[in-house]
Design a protein around this motif. Sequence first.
Motif, mmCIF file in Angstrom:
data_model
loop_
_atom_site.group_PDB
_atom_site.id
_atom_site.type_symbol
_atom_site.label_atom_id
_atom_site.label_comp_id
_atom_site.label_asym_id
_atom_site.label_seq_id
_atom_site.Cartn_x
_atom_site.Cartn_y
_atom_site.Cartn_z
ATOM 1 N N LYS A 1 0.847 -1.190 0.000
ATOM 2 C CA LYS A 1 0.000 0.000 0.000
ATOM 3 C C LYS A 1 0.884 1.241 0.000
ATOM 4 C CE LYS A 1 -3.826 2.084 2.574
ATOM 5 N NZ LYS A 1 -4.435 2.718 1.461
ATOM 6 N N LEU A 2 0.567 2.170 -0.894
ATOM 7 C CA LEU A 2 1.319 3.420 -0.960
ATOM 8 C C LEU A 2 0.972 4.301 0.239
ATOM 9 C CD1 LEU A 2 0.974 4.493 -4.700
ATOM 10 C CD2 LEU A 2 2.992 3.588 -3.568
ATOM 11 N N PRO A 3 1.958 5.028 0.757
ATOM 12 C CA PRO A 3 1.647 6.007 1.797
ATOM 13 C C PRO A 3 0.667 7.040 1.246
ATOM 14 C CG PRO A 3 4.029 5.681 1.603
ATOM 15 C CD PRO A 3 3.390 4.964 0.455
ATOM 16 N N GLU A 4 -0.205 7.556 2.098
ATOM 17 C CA GLU A 4 -1.252 8.482 1.675
ATOM 18 C C GLU A 4 -0.691 9.713 0.964
ATOM 19 O OE1 GLU A 4 -4.592 8.157 1.651
ATOM 20 O OE2 GLU A 4 -4.222 6.099 2.309
ATOM 21 N N ASP A 5 0.428 10.252 1.462
ATOM 22 C CA ASP A 5 0.972 11.452 0.817
ATOM 23 C C ASP A 5 1.433 11.162 -0.611
ATOM 24 O OD1 ASP A 5 3.083 9.909 1.868
ATOM 25 O OD2 ASP A 5 4.391 11.652 2.061
ATOM 26 N N LEU A 6 2.027 9.996 -0.836
ATOM 27 C CA LEU A 6 2.468 9.621 -2.175
ATOM 28 C C LEU A 6 1.268 9.334 -3.079
ATOM 29 C CD1 LEU A 6 4.677 9.045 -4.188
ATOM 30 C CD2 LEU A 6 4.899 6.754 -3.208
ATOM 31 N N ALA A 7 0.270 8.666 -2.541
ATOM 32 C CA ALA A 7 -0.948 8.406 -3.320
ATOM 33 C C ALA A 7 -1.598 9.722 -3.727
ATOM 34 C CB ALA A 7 -1.915 7.547 -2.511
ATOM 35 N N GLY A 8 -1.600 10.696 -2.823
ATOM 36 C CA GLY A 8 -2.159 12.012 -3.137
ATOM 37 C C GLY A 8 -1.398 12.701 -4.250
ATOM 38 N N LEU A 9 -0.069 12.605 -4.219
ATOM 39 C CA LEU A 9 0.749 13.209 -5.280
ATOM 40 C C LEU A 9 0.467 12.559 -6.634
ATOM 41 C CD1 LEU A 9 4.162 13.627 -3.426
ATOM 42 C CD2 LEU A 9 2.618 15.457 -4.171
ATOM 43 N N LEU A 10 0.346 11.251 -6.637
ATOM 44 C CA LEU A 10 0.047 10.554 -7.887
ATOM 45 C C LEU A 10 -1.329 10.946 -8.422
ATOM 46 C CD1 LEU A 10 1.521 7.015 -7.157
ATOM 47 C CD2 LEU A 10 2.428 8.766 -8.697
ATOM 48 N N THR A 11 -2.272 11.149 -7.537
ATOM 49 C CA THR A 11 -3.604 11.608 -7.950
ATOM 50 C C THR A 11 -3.507 12.982 -8.583
ATOM 51 O OG1 THR A 11 -4.686 10.296 -6.228
ATOM 52 C CG2 THR A 11 -5.927 12.157 -7.120
ATOM 53 N N GLN A 12 -2.706 13.868 -7.996
ATOM 54 C CA GLN A 12 -2.526 15.206 -8.560
ATOM 55 C C GLN A 12 -1.893 15.134 -9.952
ATOM 56 O OE1 GLN A 12 -0.383 17.784 -5.889
ATOM 57 N NE2 GLN A 12 -1.779 17.383 -4.192
ATOM 58 N N VAL A 13 -0.913 14.264 -10.116
ATOM 59 C CA VAL A 13 -0.258 14.113 -11.424
ATOM 60 C C VAL A 13 -1.279 13.621 -12.451
ATOM 61 C CG1 VAL A 13 1.440 12.755 -12.721
ATOM 62 C CG2 VAL A 13 2.063 13.757 -10.513
ATOM 63 N N ARG A 14 -2.078 12.637 -12.069
ATOM 64 C CA ARG A 14 -3.089 12.118 -13.001
ATOM 65 C C ARG A 14 -4.087 13.212 -13.383
ATOM 66 N NH1 ARG A 14 -7.539 7.332 -12.288
ATOM 67 N NH2 ARG A 14 -8.386 7.589 -14.359
ATOM 68 N N GLU A 15 -4.556 13.948 -12.409
ATOM 69 C CA GLU A 15 -5.513 15.025 -12.692
ATOM 70 C C GLU A 15 -4.904 16.065 -13.621
ATOM 71 O OE1 GLU A 15 -6.513 16.256 -8.743
ATOM 72 O OE2 GLU A 15 -7.980 14.648 -8.470
ATOM 73 N N ARG A 16 -3.650 16.397 -13.391
ATOM 74 C CA ARG A 16 -2.972 17.392 -14.236
ATOM 75 C C ARG A 16 -2.807 16.870 -15.660
ATOM 76 N NH1 ARG A 16 -2.289 21.455 -16.768
ATOM 77 N NH2 ARG A 16 -0.319 22.556 -16.818
ATOM 78 N N LEU A 17 -2.433 15.604 -15.798
ATOM 79 C CA LEU A 17 -2.303 15.008 -17.129
ATOM 80 C C LEU A 17 -3.653 14.965 -17.841
ATOM 81 C CD1 LEU A 17 0.185 12.099 -16.373
ATOM 82 C CD2 LEU A 17 0.652 14.176 -17.691
ATOM 83 N N ASP A 18 -4.710 14.666 -17.109
ATOM 84 C CA ASP A 18 -6.055 14.683 -17.698
ATOM 85 C C ASP A 18 -6.407 16.067 -18.228
ATOM 86 O OD1 ASP A 18 -6.425 11.992 -17.166
ATOM 87 O OD2 ASP A 18 -7.660 12.317 -15.372
ATOM 88 N N ARG A 19 -6.071 17.095 -17.451
ATOM 89 C CA ARG A 19 -6.352 18.466 -17.896
ATOM 90 C C ARG A 19 -5.543 18.811 -19.149
ATOM 91 N NH1 ARG A 19 -6.110 19.632 -12.322
ATOM 92 N NH2 ARG A 19 -4.091 20.632 -12.579
ATOM 93 N N LEU A 20 -4.278 18.393 -19.171
ATOM 94 C CA LEU A 20 -3.453 18.642 -20.352
ATOM 95 C C LEU A 20 -4.045 17.955 -21.579
ATOM 96 C CD1 LEU A 20 0.153 18.255 -18.922
ATOM 97 C CD2 LEU A 20 -0.860 20.337 -19.827
ATOM 98 N N LEU A 21 -4.516 16.750 -21.403
ATOM 99 C CA LEU A 21 -5.115 16.006 -22.512
ATOM 100 C C LEU A 21 -6.370 16.711 -23.012
ATOM 101 C CD1 LEU A 21 -5.053 13.489 -24.293
ATOM 102 C CD2 LEU A 21 -6.396 12.327 -22.547
ATOM 103 N N LEU A 22 -7.185 17.179 -22.094
ATOM 104 C CA LEU A 22 -8.394 17.908 -22.482
ATOM 105 C C LEU A 22 -8.047 19.198 -23.223
ATOM 106 C CD1 LEU A 22 -10.684 17.436 -19.352
ATOM 107 C CD2 LEU A 22 -10.994 16.436 -21.620
ATOM 108 N N ASP A 23 -7.032 19.916 -22.731
ATOM 109 C CA ASP A 23 -6.599 21.158 -23.388
ATOM 110 C C ASP A 23 -6.063 20.892 -24.799
ATOM 111 O OD1 ASP A 23 -7.334 22.588 -21.158
ATOM 112 O OD2 ASP A 23 -5.275 22.804 -20.385
ATOM 113 N N GLU A 24 -5.392 19.764 -24.965
ATOM 114 C CA GLU A 24 -4.820 19.416 -26.255
ATOM 115 C C GLU A 24 -5.917 19.118 -27.287
ATOM 116 O OE1 GLU A 24 -2.472 15.602 -27.521
ATOM 117 O OE2 GLU A 24 -1.146 16.933 -26.396
ATOM 118 N N ASP A 25 -7.044 18.579 -26.823
ATOM 119 C CA ASP A 25 -8.167 18.250 -27.717
ATOM 120 C C ASP A 25 -8.893 19.486 -28.224
ATOM 121 O OD1 ASP A 25 -7.644 15.578 -27.560
ATOM 122 O OD2 ASP A 25 -9.135 15.175 -26.004
ATOM 123 N N ARG A 26 -8.680 20.602 -27.593
ATOM 124 C CA ARG A 26 -9.385 21.833 -28.000
ATOM 125 C C ARG A 26 -8.686 22.541 -29.106
ATOM 126 N NH1 ARG A 26 -10.935 24.006 -22.012
ATOM 127 N NH2 ARG A 26 -12.083 22.180 -21.474
#
Length: 78
Positions: free
Chosen positions: A53-78
Amino acid sequence: MRGRRACGWRGQKTYPIDWEKAREDDDPDAYDTSDPHGDWALHMDDMAGLAVKLPEDLAGLLTQVRERLDRLLLDEDR
């Protein structure tokens, strides 16, 4: 047939193929692969039990990275 996975795992049990049916129907989805799939699912359950199990702080960072990548992907589609 037998289950397999890219990690190198191979199911121990093999399941026969009805070659007469295979000659009649070229559709791979027509074959019952539930037995090898069941072996694979058991393997995946075993592997999940070994996961650390990942430590909560690391899991949170990975979630932030995923969210940021999702936003970049959405911006690229526009």
